[in-house]
Motif scaffolding. Sequence first.
Motif, short mmCIF file in Angstrom:
data_model
loop_
_atom_site.label_atom_id
_atom_site.label_comp_id
_atom_site.label_asym_id
_atom_site.label_seq_id
_atom_site.Cartn_x
_atom_site.Cartn_y
_atom_site.Cartn_z
N MET A 1 35.08 92.25 -52.27
CA MET A 1 36.48 92.44 -52.55
C MET A 1 36.85 93.86 -52.12
O MET A 1 36.26 94.82 -52.59
CB MET A 1 36.71 92.16 -54.03
N PRO A 2 37.79 94.00 -51.23
CA PRO A 2 38.19 95.34 -50.78
C PRO A 2 39.04 96.06 -51.82
O PRO A 2 39.73 95.43 -52.62
CB PRO A 2 39.01 95.06 -49.52
N ALA A 3 38.97 97.38 -51.80
CA ALA A 3 39.78 98.20 -52.71
C ALA A 3 41.24 98.09 -52.31
O ALA A 3 41.57 97.97 -51.14
CB ALA A 3 39.32 99.65 -52.65
N LYS A 4 42.13 98.16 -53.29
CA LYS A 4 43.56 98.07 -53.03
C LYS A 4 44.22 99.44 -53.01
O LYS A 4 45.38 99.57 -52.67
CB LYS A 4 44.22 97.18 -54.07
N SER A 5 43.48 100.50 -53.39
CA SER A 5 44.04 101.85 -53.37
C SER A 5 42.91 102.85 -53.16
O SER A 5 41.73 102.54 -53.34
CB SER A 5 44.76 102.16 -54.68
N GLY A 6 43.29 104.07 -52.81
CA GLY A 6 42.32 105.13 -52.63
C GLY A 6 41.60 105.46 -53.93
O GLY A 6 40.39 105.70 -53.94
N ALA A 7 42.32 105.44 -55.04
CA ALA A 7 41.72 105.75 -56.34
C ALA A 7 40.67 104.70 -56.71
O ALA A 7 39.61 105.04 -57.24
CB ALA A 7 42.80 105.83 -57.41
N GLN A 8 40.96 103.44 -56.43
CA GLN A 8 40.02 102.37 -56.74
C GLN A 8 38.77 102.51 -55.88
O GLN A 8 37.65 102.32 -56.36
CB GLN A 8 40.70 101.02 -56.49
N GLN A 9 38.93 102.89 -54.64
CA GLN A 9 37.81 103.08 -53.73
C GLN A 9 36.93 104.24 -54.20
O GLN A 9 35.71 104.15 -54.19
CB GLN A 9 38.34 103.31 -52.31
N GLU A 45 29.45 98.20 -53.29
CA GLU A 45 29.33 98.63 -51.90
C GLU A 45 30.53 98.17 -51.08
O GLU A 45 31.09 98.93 -50.29
CB GLU A 45 28.05 98.07 -51.27
N LYS A 46 30.93 96.90 -51.26
CA LYS A 46 32.07 96.36 -50.52
C LYS A 46 33.35 97.11 -50.86
O LYS A 46 34.14 97.43 -49.98
CB LYS A 46 32.24 94.87 -50.82
N MET A 47 33.54 97.40 -52.14
CA MET A 47 34.76 98.08 -52.56
C MET A 47 34.76 99.55 -52.12
O MET A 47 35.77 100.07 -51.66
CB MET A 47 34.93 97.99 -54.07
N ALA A 48 33.62 100.20 -52.22
CA ALA A 48 33.53 101.61 -51.87
C ALA A 48 33.63 101.84 -50.36
O ALA A 48 34.09 102.89 -49.92
CB ALA A 48 32.23 102.21 -52.39
N SER A 49 33.24 100.85 -49.57
CA SER A 49 33.26 101.02 -48.12
C SER A 49 34.60 100.68 -47.49
O SER A 49 34.77 100.80 -46.27
CB SER A 49 32.16 100.17 -47.48
N THR A 50 35.57 100.27 -48.28
CA THR A 50 36.90 99.95 -47.79
C THR A 50 37.54 101.17 -47.14
O THR A 50 37.45 102.28 -47.66
CB THR A 50 37.81 99.49 -48.96
N LYS A 51 38.15 100.98 -46.00
CA LYS A 51 38.85 102.07 -45.33
C LYS A 51 40.09 102.43 -46.13
O LYS A 51 40.79 101.55 -46.63
CB LYS A 51 39.26 101.66 -43.92
N ARG A 52 40.37 103.71 -46.28
CA ARG A 52 41.52 104.15 -47.08
C ARG A 52 42.77 104.34 -46.23
O ARG A 52 43.86 104.49 -46.78
CB ARG A 52 41.20 105.46 -47.80
N LYS A 53 42.65 104.31 -44.94
CA LYS A 53 43.82 104.51 -44.09
C LYS A 53 44.87 103.44 -44.38
O LYS A 53 44.59 102.25 -44.37
CB LYS A 53 43.42 104.45 -42.62
N LYS A 55 46.34 102.87 -47.21
CA LYS A 55 46.36 102.44 -48.61
C LYS A 55 46.99 103.55 -49.46
O LYS A 55 46.82 104.71 -49.20
CB LYS A 55 44.94 102.19 -49.11
N PRO A 56 47.72 103.16 -50.50
CA PRO A 56 48.28 104.18 -51.39
C PRO A 56 47.17 104.81 -52.23
O PRO A 56 46.11 104.21 -52.40
CB PRO A 56 49.24 103.38 -52.28
N GLU A 57 47.41 106.03 -52.72
CA GLU A 57 46.41 106.65 -53.59
C GLU A 57 46.27 105.86 -54.89
O GLU A 57 45.17 105.67 -55.39
CB GLU A 57 46.80 108.11 -53.89
N HIS A 58 47.39 105.38 -55.43
CA HIS A 58 47.38 104.57 -56.64
C HIS A 58 48.19 103.32 -56.40
O HIS A 58 49.26 103.37 -55.80
CB HIS A 58 47.97 105.33 -57.84
N LYS A 59 47.68 102.20 -56.86
CA LYS A 59 48.37 100.92 -56.70
C LYS A 59 49.41 100.78 -57.80
O LYS A 59 49.10 100.94 -58.97
CB LYS A 59 47.36 99.78 -56.81
N THR A 60 50.64 100.50 -57.41
CA THR A 60 51.68 100.25 -58.41
C THR A 60 51.79 98.74 -58.60
O THR A 60 51.69 97.97 -57.65
CB THR A 60 53.03 100.80 -57.96
#
Length: 62
Positions: A1-9, A45-53, A55-60
């Motif tokens: 599952m990919p991260a939805k925000s930079g903070a989650q990553q 690993e999957k969530m942490a390796s998500t590219k942050r480009k 993506k918002p810093e925090h998901k609203t």
Amino acid sequence: MPAKSGAQQKAAGAALAAKRGDIKKSELRGASRSMEKSMSESELEKMASTKRKGKPEHKTEH
């Protein structure tokens, strides 16, 4: 599952480091602490390796 925000990553990265023993579990706070307890190393690993480009810093939530 990919991260939805930079903070989650970032939280997933911290949880993964603790799970691998790179940092102490007692150093984790908030989301990273619960992620470490509830997710497997491969999920983190999957969530942490998500590219942050792009993506918002925090998901609203809407």
